[in-house]
Design a protein around this motif. Sequence first.
Motif, PDB file in Angstrom:
ATOM      1  N   VAL A  22       8.773   3.140  -4.231  1.00 14.94           N
ATOM      2  CA  VAL A  22       7.868   1.969  -3.942  1.00 14.94           C
ATOM      3  C   VAL A  22       8.825   1.030  -3.814  1.00 14.94           C
ATOM      4  N   ALA A  23      10.269   0.867  -4.790  1.00 13.02           N
ATOM      5  CA  ALA A  23      11.136  -0.135  -4.968  1.00 13.02           C
ATOM      6  C   ALA A  23      12.174  -0.390  -3.428  1.00 13.02           C
ATOM      7  N   ALA A  24      12.337   1.048  -2.840  1.00 17.15           N
ATOM      8  CA  ALA A  24      13.030   1.394  -1.217  1.00 17.15           C
ATOM      9  C   ALA A  24      12.306   1.565  -0.131  1.00 17.15           C
ATOM     10  N   LEU A  25      10.798   0.887   0.016  1.00 18.19           N
ATOM     11  CA  LEU A  25       9.552   0.592   0.987  1.00 18.19           C
ATOM     12  C   LEU A  25       9.890  -0.684   0.610  1.00 18.19           C
ATOM     13  N   ASN A  26       9.912  -0.873  -0.401  1.00 15.94           N
ATOM     14  CA  ASN A  26       9.786  -2.846  -0.501  1.00 15.94           C
ATOM     15  C   ASN A  26      11.021  -3.663   0.287  1.00 15.94           C
ATOM     16  N   ALA A  27      12.572  -3.007   0.641  1.00 14.40           N
ATOM     17  CA  ALA A  27      13.231  -2.975   0.077  1.00 14.40           C
ATOM     18  C   ALA A  27      13.647  -2.857   1.983  1.00 14.40           C
ATOM     19  N   ASP A  28      12.728  -2.089   2.685  1.00 13.87           N
ATOM     20  CA  ASP A  28      13.454  -1.922   3.367  1.00 13.87           C
ATOM     21  C   ASP A  28      12.248  -2.690   4.175  1.00 13.87           C
ATOM     22  N   PHE A  29      11.229  -2.648   4.305  1.00  8.64           N
ATOM     23  CA  PHE A  29       9.939  -3.753   4.896  1.00  8.64           C
ATOM     24  C   PHE A  29      10.973  -5.243   5.446  1.00  8.64           C
ATOM     25  N   LEU A  30      10.841  -5.846   4.018  1.00  9.23           N
ATOM     26  CA  LEU A  30      12.007  -6.918   3.574  1.00  9.23           C
ATOM     27  C   LEU A  30      13.266  -7.043   4.901  1.00  9.23           C
ATOM     28  N   ALA A  31      13.630  -5.981   5.218  1.00  8.70           N
ATOM     29  CA  ALA A  31      15.500  -5.925   5.855  1.00  8.70           C
ATOM     30  C   ALA A  31      14.518  -5.844   7.157  1.00  8.70           C
ATOM     31  N   SER A  32      13.423  -5.674   7.535  1.00  6.82           N
ATOM     32  CA  SER A  32      13.379  -5.221   8.957  1.00  6.82           C
ATOM     33  C   SER A  32      12.079  -6.761   9.611  1.00  6.82           C
ATOM     34  N   ARG A  33      12.629  -7.623   8.713  1.00  4.34           N
ATOM     35  CA  ARG A  33      11.963  -8.582   9.546  1.00  4.34           C
ATOM     36  C   ARG A  33      13.022  -9.249   9.972  1.00  4.34           C
ATOM     37  N   PRO A  79      -4.610   0.479 -16.538  1.00  6.67           N
ATOM     38  CA  PRO A  79      -2.904   0.543 -17.406  1.00  6.67           C
ATOM     39  C   PRO A  79      -1.766   0.462 -16.196  1.00  6.67           C
ATOM     40  N   GLY A  80      -1.302  -0.375 -16.922  1.00  4.11           N
ATOM     41  CA  GLY A  80       0.702   0.262 -16.510  1.00  4.11           C
ATOM     42  C   GLY A  80       0.550  -0.607 -14.978  1.00  4.11           C
ATOM     43  N   ARG A  81      -0.357  -0.960 -14.296  1.00  6.11           N
ATOM     44  CA  ARG A  81      -0.894  -1.568 -12.910  1.00  6.11           C
ATOM     45  C   ARG A  81       0.229  -2.684 -12.955  1.00  6.11           C
ATOM     46  N   ARG A  82      -0.281  -3.984 -13.418  1.00  2.45           N
ATOM     47  CA  ARG A  82       0.126  -4.688 -13.679  1.00  2.45           C
ATOM     48  C   ARG A  82       1.653  -5.539 -13.920  1.00  2.45           C
ATOM     49  N   ALA A  83       1.677  -4.608 -15.390  1.00  2.00           N
ATOM     50  CA  ALA A  83       3.321  -3.897 -15.364  1.00  2.00           C
ATOM     51  C   ALA A  83       4.489  -4.055 -14.368  1.00  2.00           C
ATOM     52  N   SER A  89      -0.298  -2.803  -0.913  1.00  2.00           N
ATOM     53  CA  SER A  89      -0.708  -0.997  -1.418  1.00  2.00           C
ATOM     54  C   SER A  89      -1.038  -0.529  -3.089  1.00  2.00           C
ATOM     55  N   ALA A  90      -0.990  -1.293  -3.519  1.00  2.00           N
ATOM     56  CA  ALA A  90      -0.629  -1.492  -5.009  1.00  2.00           C
ATOM     57  C   ALA A  90      -2.151  -1.236  -5.374  1.00  2.00           C
ATOM     58  N   ALA A  91      -2.993  -2.389  -4.904  1.00  2.00           N
ATOM     59  CA  ALA A  91      -4.509  -2.568  -5.142  1.00  2.00           C
ATOM     60  C   ALA A  91      -5.056  -1.428  -4.484  1.00  2.00           C
ATOM     61  N   ALA A  92      -4.642  -1.231  -3.446  1.00  2.00           N
ATOM     62  CA  ALA A  92      -5.336  -0.029  -2.742  1.00  2.00           C
ATOM     63  C   ALA A  92      -5.172   1.351  -3.689  1.00  2.00           C
ATOM     64  N   GLY A 145       3.513 -11.973  -0.540  1.00  2.00           N
ATOM     65  CA  GLY A 145       3.383 -10.733  -1.259  1.00  2.00           C
ATOM     66  C   GLY A 145       3.399 -11.428  -2.448  1.00  2.00           C
ATOM     67  N   TYR A 146       3.753 -12.350  -3.078  1.00  2.00           N
ATOM     68  CA  TYR A 146       3.469 -13.826  -4.147  1.00  2.00           C
ATOM     69  C   TYR A 146       2.454 -14.054  -4.697  1.00  2.00           C
ATOM     70  N   SER A 147       1.754 -14.347  -3.349  1.00  2.00           N
ATOM     71  CA  SER A 147       0.408 -15.396  -3.390  1.00  2.00           C
ATOM     72  C   SER A 147      -0.258 -13.744  -3.842  1.00  2.00           C
ATOM     73  N   LEU A 148      -0.345 -12.477  -3.666  1.00  2.49           N
ATOM     74  CA  LEU A 148      -1.614 -11.550  -3.941  1.00  2.49           C
ATOM     75  C   LEU A 148      -0.576 -10.752  -5.951  1.00  2.49           C
ATOM     76  N   VAL A 149       0.443 -10.681  -5.111  1.00  3.77           N
ATOM     77  CA  VAL A 149       0.939 -10.243  -6.992  1.00  3.77           C
ATOM     78  C   VAL A 149       0.212 -11.522  -7.879  1.00  3.77           C
ATOM     79  N   ARG A 150       0.063 -12.725  -7.998  1.00  9.49           N
ATOM     80  CA  ARG A 150      -0.322 -13.541  -8.972  1.00  9.49           C
ATOM     81  C   ARG A 150      -1.833 -13.537  -8.913  1.00  9.49           C
TER      82      ARG A 150
END
Length: 226
Positions: free
Chosen positions: A76-87, A117-121, A136-139, A100-105
Amino acid sequence: MLPLIRLLQLASPVLPVGAYTYSQGLEWAVESGAVRDEAAAARWIGDLLEWNLARFEAPLVAELIRAWDEEEDAKVAALNADFLASRETDELRAETVQMGYSLVRLLADLDAFAALPGRRARLLAVETPSFPAAWSAAAAAWGIPVDMALPAYLWAWLENQVMAAVKAVPLGQSAGQRLLATLGARIPTLAVQAAALPEGEWSNFTPGLALASSRHETQYTRLFRS
């Protein structure tokens, strides 16, 4: 039916992440004269749908859902970093970081997500979460399968782009509905292709989008943030 209801919530234009404030370069395309009518808007949005969203962002969302499901947080961390780098521009990166920040909140405060269990953390542990990572985390948490999630993700993007065109060109509401009907008909095939696309074949090579976004950053008058 509950996963479907959750999916409708995720794809809703009233999801409070600020998507309506972004045009992803479309506003500059209108300003430059490249998009000036319904036909040109269909070409612009349709090309981005096929060559950017369906060949990079949608396959990445599919892989993120699988990674969340299989508790592969390093993936997950690697894919997230890839997407940020693609902008390619500051505003495109700022867009996905803000959304992303707004949806996480939002998810962190929703009992329907946070109580699992464990999803929020796990979600809060992602450094600088992009919008695809949070979505994708919510899905995954709500048991939405990839073959349902990807069409909804693509539709939500398409709906936002069409509404941006309705405001910026401007187009009438009937023209907007024609665009949604015509371009939306391409989503089922594109979603199937995206779900099966190997990571080595992902590509977001859309230089027109990068140029439009970079020009938009210094556009004199703007309705949209990208």
